[in-house]
Design an enzyme around this catalytic site. Sequence first.
Site, PDB file in Angstrom:
ATOM      1  N   THR A 209       0.852  -1.196   0.000  1.00 12.82           N
ATOM      2  CA  THR A 209       0.000   0.000   0.000  1.00 12.82           C
ATOM      3  C   THR A 209       0.885   1.242   0.000  1.00 12.82           C
ATOM      4  O   THR A 209       2.079   1.155  -0.277  1.00 12.82           O
ATOM      5  CB  THR A 209      -1.000  -0.048   1.179  1.00 12.82           C
ATOM      6  N   ASN A 210       0.315   2.403   0.285  1.00  6.93           N
ATOM      7  CA  ASN A 210       1.116   3.638   0.311  1.00  6.93           C
ATOM      8  C   ASN A 210       0.601   4.555   1.412  1.00  6.93           C
ATOM      9  O   ASN A 210      -0.323   4.206   2.140  1.00  6.93           O
ATOM     10  CB  ASN A 210       1.077   4.311  -1.066  1.00  6.93           C
ATOM     11  N   ARG A 211       1.196   5.722   1.510  1.00  5.24           N
ATOM     12  CA  ARG A 211       0.919   6.588   2.668  1.00  5.24           C
ATOM     13  C   ARG A 211      -0.287   7.501   2.502  1.00  5.24           C
ATOM     14  O   ARG A 211      -0.515   8.374   3.324  1.00  5.24           O
ATOM     15  CB  ARG A 211       2.139   7.474   2.938  1.00  5.24           C
ATOM     16  N   SER A 212      -1.065   7.327   1.438  1.00  6.77           N
ATOM     17  CA  SER A 212      -2.212   8.212   1.232  1.00  6.77           C
ATOM     18  C   SER A 212      -3.203   8.112   2.403  1.00  6.77           C
ATOM     19  O   SER A 212      -3.555   7.017   2.830  1.00  6.77           O
ATOM     20  CB  SER A 212      -2.923   7.832  -0.067  1.00  6.77           C
ATOM     21  N   ALA A 276      -4.500   7.426  -4.529  1.00  8.01           N
ATOM     22  CA  ALA A 276      -3.132   6.997  -4.821  1.00  8.01           C
ATOM     23  C   ALA A 276      -3.213   5.511  -5.135  1.00  8.01           C
ATOM     24  O   ALA A 276      -3.133   4.669  -4.233  1.00  8.01           O
ATOM     25  CB  ALA A 276      -2.241   7.273  -3.621  1.00  8.01           C
TER      26      ALA A 276
END
Length: 398
Positions: A209-212, A276
């Site tokens: 995943t990502n930091r969004s 994102a």
Amino acid sequence: MATKGKTIVLGITGSISAYKAADLAARFTKDGFRVDAVFTESAMKFASPMTLRNLTGRPVVTTMWELSTEFSVEHVALSEAADVVLVAPASANIIARLANGIADDMLTCTVLATKAPVIIAPAMNDNMWANQVTQDNVAKLKKRGFIFVGPAYGRLASGKMGLGRLTELDEIYGVTLQVLGKKGDLAGKNIVVTAGGTQEPVDPVRCLTNRSSGKMGYAIAEAARNRGAAVTLVSGPTSVTKPAGVKVVDVKTAEEMLKAVLDATKKADALIMAAAVADFRPARASGSKIKRRELGDLTLKLEKTPDILEQARGNFIRVGFAAESDNVIANAVDKVKRKGLDLIVANNITEKGSGFGTDTNRVTIIDSKGKAEELPIMSKYEVADKLLDRISSLLKKK
Ligand code: C5P
């Protein structure tokens, strides 16, 4: 927010949750609304008019018979000043009185006389709410166009659990802004917004995943709702509160987001891809948890996810986001042309007060010809409004 100078008449009635009306009043006042609080006789047993007076900076109405209050000269003045009347909390008693046209105090007179929309947020004992007479009154008021928000299920004043609790203030707040914005510049428009990061499974426990945080997309959804749009919010997993009055479609992966976006854009006027989306996912997700002791190093083979913006095409405005850490504008200009977008919102995620997780953002909006409008740092809600200004004028030209 198109709130400046608008008047909310906040009716407060006899419920243990009357103190929560102070919170609502404070929020609306902070947003630039004029809040005129009207107490019923029994509300004053539960909450203090003095608190409301200080929080709103306005006279508070507690009786019809006080000669020195601003509204006593003409007791319907409030009903004319109101852009919306919100009764929160609303007791079974006020609902019964309103349903039957009784006008024996300032709040009932105001509601009977007003042409503004009326929102009712009930709060009462669960048996009182379930009672057929209350339900008949509610049905009668709904038929006359009153908007009900709640009640919610939860712990009641009696200590037991049941349906009758004043619903979350976020929901009352959201519905009120939606009602006030009904005739906004995006009225009648269907807007699809995506938000948050996606989660691409590695195994049943792990994911990529990502930091969004989802804050930017949620702010766009709320701002569009507050300007009259019908909003579908396709959201990856986030901890942001779901906005009231918005259709939320929860998804996890890029593939799920693609399906939801293709479905929602069948009758959309605009698609705003603030999500994102993961660019890569594991080529194969393991069906069982990958065990550390059975492996030396682990190499994951990744494959590209579908490009949602690329695939979502049709007779609607398409807006992308470009979160970059270098060559921000050049990359965004390239992207807007390559993906055939109407607008792209570029931001430098490494800059202070900008990008993931923050409440503020500093963006540049670039149009299909590559012309850039650089905006100063502002709240994500303000960024959303600026972006919607651009979308609104593009929709007018369509
Ligand atoms: O090319 P890049 O991934 O930076 O483009 C960002 C824009 O494209 C964002 O609006 C994002 O929501 C969208 N996107 C997409 N599908 C992907 C990856 C990104 O629609 N698989």
